[in-house]
Design an enzyme around this catalytic site. Structure first.
Site, PDB file in Angstrom:
ATOM      1  N   CYS A  14      46.618  34.216  43.595  1.00 61.46           N
ATOM      2  CA  CYS A  14      47.367  33.898  42.371  1.00 61.46           C
ATOM      3  C   CYS A  14      48.817  33.499  42.653  1.00 61.46           C
ATOM      4  CB  CYS A  14      47.333  35.080  41.414  1.00 61.46           C
ATOM      5  SG  CYS A  14      45.677  35.692  41.170  1.00 61.46           S
ATOM      6  N   HIS A  41      52.427  35.148  36.003  1.00 58.19           N
ATOM      7  CA  HIS A  41      51.000  34.901  36.218  1.00 58.19           C
ATOM      8  C   HIS A  41      50.228  35.497  35.039  1.00 58.19           C
ATOM      9  CE1 HIS A  41      47.053  34.829  37.807  1.00 58.19           C
ATOM     10  NE2 HIS A  41      47.016  36.092  38.193  1.00 58.19           N
ATOM     11  N   ASN A  84      42.568  34.176  33.332  1.00 54.81           N
ATOM     12  CA  ASN A  84      43.242  34.216  34.630  1.00 54.81           C
ATOM     13  C   ASN A  84      42.690  33.069  35.495  1.00 54.81           C
ATOM     14  OD1 ASN A  84      44.096  34.756  37.227  1.00 54.81           O
ATOM     15  ND2 ASN A  84      43.594  36.943  37.167  1.00 54.81           N
TER      16      ASN A  84
HETATM   17  O1  UT7 Z   1      44.959  37.954  39.211  1.00 57.89           O
HETATM   18  C1  UT7 Z   1      45.080  38.964  40.143  1.00 57.89           C
HETATM   19  C2  UT7 Z   1      45.481  40.174  39.523  1.00 57.89           C
HETATM   20  N1  UT7 Z   1      44.470  40.710  38.655  1.00 57.89           N
HETATM   21  C3  UT7 Z   1      44.849  41.547  37.765  1.00 57.89           C
HETATM   22  O2  UT7 Z   1      46.022  41.758  37.676  1.00 57.89           O
HETATM   23  C4  UT7 Z   1      43.835  42.281  36.948  1.00 57.89           C
HETATM   24  C5  UT7 Z   1      44.290  43.700  36.790  1.00 57.89           C
HETATM   25  N2  UT7 Z   1      43.420  44.587  36.033  1.00 57.89           N
HETATM   26  C6  UT7 Z   1      43.204  44.437  34.717  1.00 57.89           C
HETATM   27  O3  UT7 Z   1      43.632  43.497  34.105  1.00 57.89           O
HETATM   28  C7  UT7 Z   1      42.476  45.548  34.005  1.00 57.89           C
HETATM   29  O4  UT7 Z   1      42.342  46.643  34.861  1.00 57.89           O
HETATM   30  C8  UT7 Z   1      41.059  45.137  33.460  1.00 57.89           C
HETATM   31  C9  UT7 Z   1      41.210  44.195  32.289  1.00 57.89           C
HETATM   32  C10 UT7 Z   1      40.253  44.504  34.567  1.00 57.89           C
HETATM   33  C11 UT7 Z   1      40.304  46.382  32.961  1.00 57.89           C
HETATM   34  O5  UT7 Z   1      41.087  47.040  31.976  1.00 57.89           O
HETATM   35  P1  UT7 Z   1      41.293  48.632  32.052  1.00 57.89           P
HETATM   36  O6  UT7 Z   1      42.031  49.006  30.849  1.00 57.89           O
HETATM   37  O7  UT7 Z   1      41.918  48.904  33.388  1.00 57.89           O
HETATM   38  O8  UT7 Z   1      39.837  49.150  31.957  1.00 57.89           O
HETATM   39  P2  UT7 Z   1      39.014  50.047  32.988  1.00 57.89           P
HETATM   40  O9  UT7 Z   1      38.620  49.238  34.164  1.00 57.89           O
HETATM   41  O10 UT7 Z   1      39.778  51.324  33.249  1.00 57.89           O
HETATM   42  O11 UT7 Z   1      37.762  50.390  32.132  1.00 57.89           O
HETATM   43  C12 UT7 Z   1      37.856  51.111  30.905  1.00 57.89           C
HETATM   44  C13 UT7 Z   1      36.485  51.112  30.267  1.00 57.89           C
HETATM   45  C14 UT7 Z   1      35.366  51.477  31.217  1.00 57.89           C
HETATM   46  O12 UT7 Z   1      34.418  52.232  30.505  1.00 57.89           O
HETATM   47  P3  UT7 Z   1      34.349  53.835  30.681  1.00 57.89           P
HETATM   48  O13 UT7 Z   1      34.102  54.045  32.140  1.00 57.89           O
HETATM   49  O14 UT7 Z   1      35.697  54.330  30.257  1.00 57.89           O
HETATM   50  O15 UT7 Z   1      33.233  54.215  29.784  1.00 57.89           O
HETATM   51  C15 UT7 Z   1      34.764  50.141  31.560  1.00 57.89           C
HETATM   52  O16 UT7 Z   1      33.416  50.240  31.929  1.00 57.89           O
HETATM   53  O17 UT7 Z   1      36.192  49.799  29.767  1.00 57.89           O
HETATM   54  C16 UT7 Z   1      34.913  49.398  30.261  1.00 57.89           C
HETATM   55  N3  UT7 Z   1      34.899  47.971  30.411  1.00 57.89           N
HETATM   56  C17 UT7 Z   1      34.521  47.128  29.438  1.00 57.89           C
HETATM   57  N4  UT7 Z   1      34.083  47.337  28.193  1.00 57.89           N
HETATM   58  C18 UT7 Z   1      33.782  46.259  27.455  1.00 57.89           C
HETATM   59  C19 UT7 Z   1      35.269  47.237  31.509  1.00 57.89           C
HETATM   60  N5  UT7 Z   1      35.108  45.926  31.250  1.00 57.89           N
HETATM   61  C20 UT7 Z   1      34.644  45.835  29.988  1.00 57.89           C
HETATM   62  C21 UT7 Z   1      34.300  44.751  29.164  1.00 57.89           C
HETATM   63  N6  UT7 Z   1      33.883  45.006  27.913  1.00 57.89           N
HETATM   64  N7  UT7 Z   1      34.384  43.473  29.586  1.00 57.89           N
END
Ligand code: UT7
Length: 329
Positions: free
Chosen positions: A116, A256, A286
């Site tokens: 990125c 970004h 992204n």
């Molecule tokens: O470009 C390079 C850099 N990349 C980034 O900077 C990305 C950085 N990370 C993020 O943007 C975020 O961590 C995400 C958007 C990927 C995820 O958001 P989060 O708030 O960190 O969610 P999480 O991974 O902690 O997951 C929370 C919950 C989980 O469920 P449980 O375990 O709490 O029941 C996931 O399974 O949300 C669930 N989940 C979803 N639910 C519905 C994860 N993806 C999805 C989804 N739809 N697409």
């Protein structure tokens, strides 16, 4: 006028595939919802290439627009720098393929693998070549076809990514403007938090690892999130220090576009109100190295960036890599 040679951006262009994939479309593919995606990321839709379109096609379109604005002919380009982690081929580079498509005659060509941060790495290299007067016209690009390395069965990642390209022409100027400072950094010890595990020389593709979807992007989202907030804030502060200005003097931050919450946290950390932050994540998701140059092009073309505006570009991505650029227009 000053006698110092600065590296100025004299043209920009961007290109996104026509095909739009909305959150509602994704609801039909994986267990997710429009509401979750918007609330957790800010993304509403992303662009995905049609079959047969490759990164250098989008890069060509974006480059032609940047060259037209800068009034640059192909033979005037001294160097093509392409930030990409999704090249058309492992060999040769996208920069080589683009050279042929653009029919440049005198350009050095190279790809930059900085995920990125690739476009900002490219700008920094261009600035150095221009200021040392080795080259006069450099084409810098960020382009990705992330849809080809996305696991469309993994809701943790497939809602995030999109395809696109952005380009800029960098040329010398004696005027008091241009790239005032850049900052680059990286930390390979955290590589496995965001990577494509197979397909390189260490672990070549096999029927088994393809079946296990190991050739797609794997990400530990919340860990990457924390590093992204820390590094983008730090990179912004570092480039302001290098440019000897304070955040009050910044007219626009172009971060970004990975996650709306990362963008907001970065703005808070460097004490910039959201009115001074450019956001288009809702339209493209992204797009890795294409994210910053697409946003830069849209900010310039929409008039948000004016003559004299001081703009900070900042990015963070796989590697990890991160970097920033302070530019006066
Ligand atoms: O470009 C390079 C850099 N990349 C980034 O900077 C990305 C950085 N990370 C993020 O943007 C975020 O961590 C995400 C958007 C990927 C995820 O958001 P989060 O708030 O960190 O969610 P999480 O991974 O902690 O997951 C929370 C919950 C989980 O469920 P449980 O375990 O709490 O029941 C996931 O399974 O949300 C669930 N989940 C979803 N639910 C519905 C994860 N993806 C999805 C989804 N739809 N697409």
């Amino acid at each position: 006028m000053s006698s110092k040679i600065n590296a100025a951006i004299t043209g920009t262009g961007s290109s996104a595939p026509k095909r739009v994939l909305t959150n509602l479309d994704l609801e039909k593919i994986v267990d997710t919802s429009d509401e979750w995606i918007i609330e957790r990321t800010g993304i509403k839709e992303r662009r995905i290439v049609e079959d047969g379109i490759v990164g250098t096609d989008l890069a060509l379109d974006a480059s032609k627009k940047a060259m037209e604005e800068a009034k640059v002919l192909p033979e005037e380009i001294d160097m093509i720098l392409v930030g990409t982690v999704t090249p058309d081929f492992l060999l040769p580079s996208n920069a080589c393929i683009l050279q042929d498509k653009l029919k440049t005659k005198n350009a050095g060509v190279m790809d930059i693998v900085a995920a990125c941060s690739g476009f900002i790495y490219g700008l920094s290299i261009a600035q150095a070549y221009i200021q040392t007067q080795k080259y006069k016209t450099i084409l810098v690009i960020g382009v990705e076809i992330l849809s080809h390395v996305t696991d469309w069965t993994d809701r943790n990642t497939c809602v995030l990514f999109g395809d696109g390209a952005g380009a800029a022409i960098v040329q010398p100027t004696n005027d008091d403007k241009g790239i005032l400072a850049t900052f680059l950094s990286g930390d390979g010890s955290l590589a496995n938090l965001l990577h494509i595990p197979v397909g390189g020389c260490k672990t070549p593709l096999t029927e088994k690892n393809i079946k296990e979807s190991m050739h797609f992007i794997k990400m530990q989202g919340s860990e990457v999130f924390k590093s992204a907030v820390r590094s983008m804030g730090d990179a912004t502060e570092r480039v302001l220090k290098l440019g000897a200005i304070t955040s009050d003097e910044v007219d626009l931050l172009i971060p970004h576009q990975a996650n709306m919450r990362i963008i907001e946290a970065t703005a808070r950390r460097v004490k910039l109100p959201m009115e001074k932050v450019f956001v288009n994540i809702h339209k493209y998701g992204n797009t890795s190295s294409a994210s910053v140059p697409i946003a830069l092009d849209e900010a310039r073309k929409s008039g948000v960036i004016k003559k004299g505006s001081k703009v900070v570009l900042v990015a963070f991505g796989a590697g990890f890599t991160w970097g920033s650029a302070l530019i006066k227009f």
